[in-house]
Design an enzyme around this catalytic site. Structure first.
Site, short mmCIF file in Angstrom:
data_model
loop_
_atom_site.label_atom_id
_atom_site.label_comp_id
_atom_site.label_asym_id
_atom_site.label_seq_id
_atom_site.Cartn_x
_atom_site.Cartn_y
_atom_site.Cartn_z
N ASN A 1 -9.12 -12.40 -1.80
CA ASN A 1 -9.41 -12.56 -3.23
C ASN A 1 -9.19 -13.99 -3.73
O ASN A 1 -8.85 -14.20 -4.90
CB ASN A 1 -8.57 -11.59 -4.08
N TYR B 1 0.83 -1.21 0.00
CA TYR B 1 0.00 0.00 0.00
C TYR B 1 0.88 1.27 0.00
O TYR B 1 1.91 1.32 0.65
CB TYR B 1 -0.94 0.02 1.21
P1 NAP Z 1 -14.41 2.30 0.32
O1 NAP Z 1 -14.92 2.64 1.68
O2 NAP Z 1 -15.30 1.58 -0.64
O3 NAP Z 1 -13.90 3.62 -0.44
C1 NAP Z 1 -13.22 4.62 0.25
C2 NAP Z 1 -13.11 5.81 -0.67
O4 NAP Z 1 -14.41 6.35 -0.84
C3 NAP Z 1 -12.24 6.89 -0.08
O5 NAP Z 1 -11.45 7.48 -1.11
C4 NAP Z 1 -13.25 7.87 0.45
O6 NAP Z 1 -12.77 9.21 0.52
C5 NAP Z 1 -14.34 7.75 -0.59
N1 NAP Z 1 -15.60 8.25 -0.03
C6 NAP Z 1 -16.20 7.88 1.11
N2 NAP Z 1 -17.31 8.62 1.33
C7 NAP Z 1 -17.41 9.47 0.27
C8 NAP Z 1 -18.34 10.46 -0.09
N3 NAP Z 1 -19.42 10.75 0.67
N4 NAP Z 1 -18.14 11.13 -1.24
C9 NAP Z 1 -17.07 10.86 -2.02
N5 NAP Z 1 -16.13 9.92 -1.72
C10 NAP Z 1 -16.31 9.23 -0.58
O7 NAP Z 1 -13.12 1.44 0.61
P2 NAP Z 1 -11.68 1.27 -0.10
O8 NAP Z 1 -10.79 2.37 0.38
O9 NAP Z 1 -11.80 1.07 -1.57
O10 NAP Z 1 -11.25 -0.08 0.56
C11 NAP Z 1 -11.26 -0.20 1.99
C12 NAP Z 1 -10.08 -0.98 2.45
O11 NAP Z 1 -10.15 -2.31 1.94
C13 NAP Z 1 -8.71 -0.46 1.99
O12 NAP Z 1 -8.22 0.58 2.81
C14 NAP Z 1 -7.88 -1.70 2.16
O13 NAP Z 1 -7.50 -1.87 3.51
C15 NAP Z 1 -8.85 -2.81 1.77
N6 NAP Z 1 -8.70 -3.25 0.36
C16 NAP Z 1 -8.30 -4.52 0.15
C17 NAP Z 1 -8.17 -4.99 -1.14
C18 NAP Z 1 -7.73 -6.40 -1.36
O14 NAP Z 1 -7.40 -6.76 -2.49
N7 NAP Z 1 -7.70 -7.21 -0.34
C19 NAP Z 1 -8.43 -4.14 -2.23
C20 NAP Z 1 -8.84 -2.84 -1.98
C21 NAP Z 1 -8.98 -2.40 -0.68
P3 NAP Z 1 -12.69 9.97 1.95
O15 NAP Z 1 -11.40 9.55 2.57
O16 NAP Z 1 -12.72 11.41 1.56
O17 NAP Z 1 -13.88 9.54 2.77
#
Ligand code: NAP
Length: 292
Positions: free
Chosen positions: A154, A49
């Protein structure tokens, strides 16, 4: 989680995007404290990351405030060799060999300023994985006290079963959101329920696309969810988390937000019991058609 006393917090905080947040070390400490105050005690990392920098940023906060460590569970992942300036591989690839898993676990321990990782996941299924050999690696690193529990991310149901046969896996970390529902049909969530291995769920807001995307599916889902959220008097974020939490595999959704308000909205979903008809209305808006 299966047959152990170890438990993740109901909502997990993901640190994939921490390097984008541009927080000072003191601000990172405060962010962690506020997450803990909200009952978010599990923190999801990966070696890669932030171009291999994210763990270190979180680790700097733990170094500055070492007392925080005992109040949290640290999760990280390894197994992806991601090309970068420092790692000039010819291609991105997966590596679940003993040497690489050990090297990355030891690097994560240094990055996070900790003696033990609570849970380590193999990030993506390595087509060349030798399950028996990888299980031996897990056993050795656990015996050395470096990793408490193991899981995957995954992985298909059969890939999970193969490795689980050789070494107990705690979880499969999967993508699930109203915009991405493959896990409902591909057998992974059925298997999680079958084995009582609670899944972790990444990108429950579709990585933010639920709010920002203009594609047809996102527009349909946003319209449906906005109406439902209004009826419940909750935010769209809370509704999306409640939709994930409604699944009987008892998932742990991972939030990706850097905002405390965003964490609060995620945690609020724990108090929402989504009506089955509303759950299916969201499913229907995602597919663009009724159930058969
Ligand atoms: P998510 O909660 O689906 O998306 C978060 C994103 O959405 C952030 O950029 C956030 O920005 C934005 N967001 C939230 N509320 C919003 C709003 N009201 N308006 C506009 N944008 C908004 O989660 P994710 O970050 O994609 O994934 C979560 C976690 O899963 C990651 O941190 C990681 O630990 C894990 N992950 C794992 C894998 C894997 O392959 N295992 C892959 C991807 C992710 P703000 O910060 O401004 O709220």
């Amino acid at each position: 989680m299966s047959s152990t006393t170890f438990a993740l917090s109901p909502i997990v905080a993901g640190l994939w995007r921490i390097t984008d947040w541009r927080l000072s070390v003191a601000e990172r400490v405060r962010w962690i404290e506020q997450a803990l105050e909200l009952g978010i005690t599990s923190f999801d990392h990966a070696d890669i990351y932030g171009n291999y920098q994210a763990e270190g940023q979180f680790g700097e906060a733990l170094k500055a405030a070492p007392a925080l460590r005992q109040h949290m569970q640290l999760i990280t992942k390894c197994g992806i060799r991601l090309r970068s300036e420092k790692m000039p591989y010819r291609v991105n690839y997966y590596d679940s060999s003993a040497g690489y898993v050990r090297a990355q676990v030891e690097q994560s321990l240094r990055n996070l300023h900790t003696d033990q990782l609570d849970l380590v996941l193999i990030h993506r299924p390595d087509y060349l994985m030798d399950a028996a050999e990888l299980a031996d690696t897990f056993t050795t690193l656990t015996r050395e006290g470096k990793v408490a529990y193991w899981g995957v991310s995954n992985h298909s149901a059969s890939q999970f079963a193969l490795l689980h046969q050789h070494h107990a896996l705690l979880t499969n970390q999967l993508e699930l959101s109203p915009l991405q529902m493959d896990a409902l049909d591909d057998g992974t969530l059925d298997q999680a329920q079958q084995l009582s291995a609670r899944p972790m769920i990444w990108s429950p807001l579709g990585g933010g696309r639920l709010f920002t995307s203009d594609d047809e599916q996102a527009q349909r889902v946003r319209a449906e969810m906005t109406a439902i959220a209004e009826r419940y008097g909750i935010s769209l974020t809370t509704l999306a988390f409640a939709w994930v939490l409604r699944h009987p595999s008892r998932p742990h959704p991972i939030t990706g937000t850097g905002r405390i308000e965003g964490l609060r909205d995620a945690v609020a979903a724990l108090d929402v019991k989504l009506d089955v008809e509303d759950w299916y209305a969201i499913w229907t808006s995602s597919k663009g058609h009724s159930v058969p």
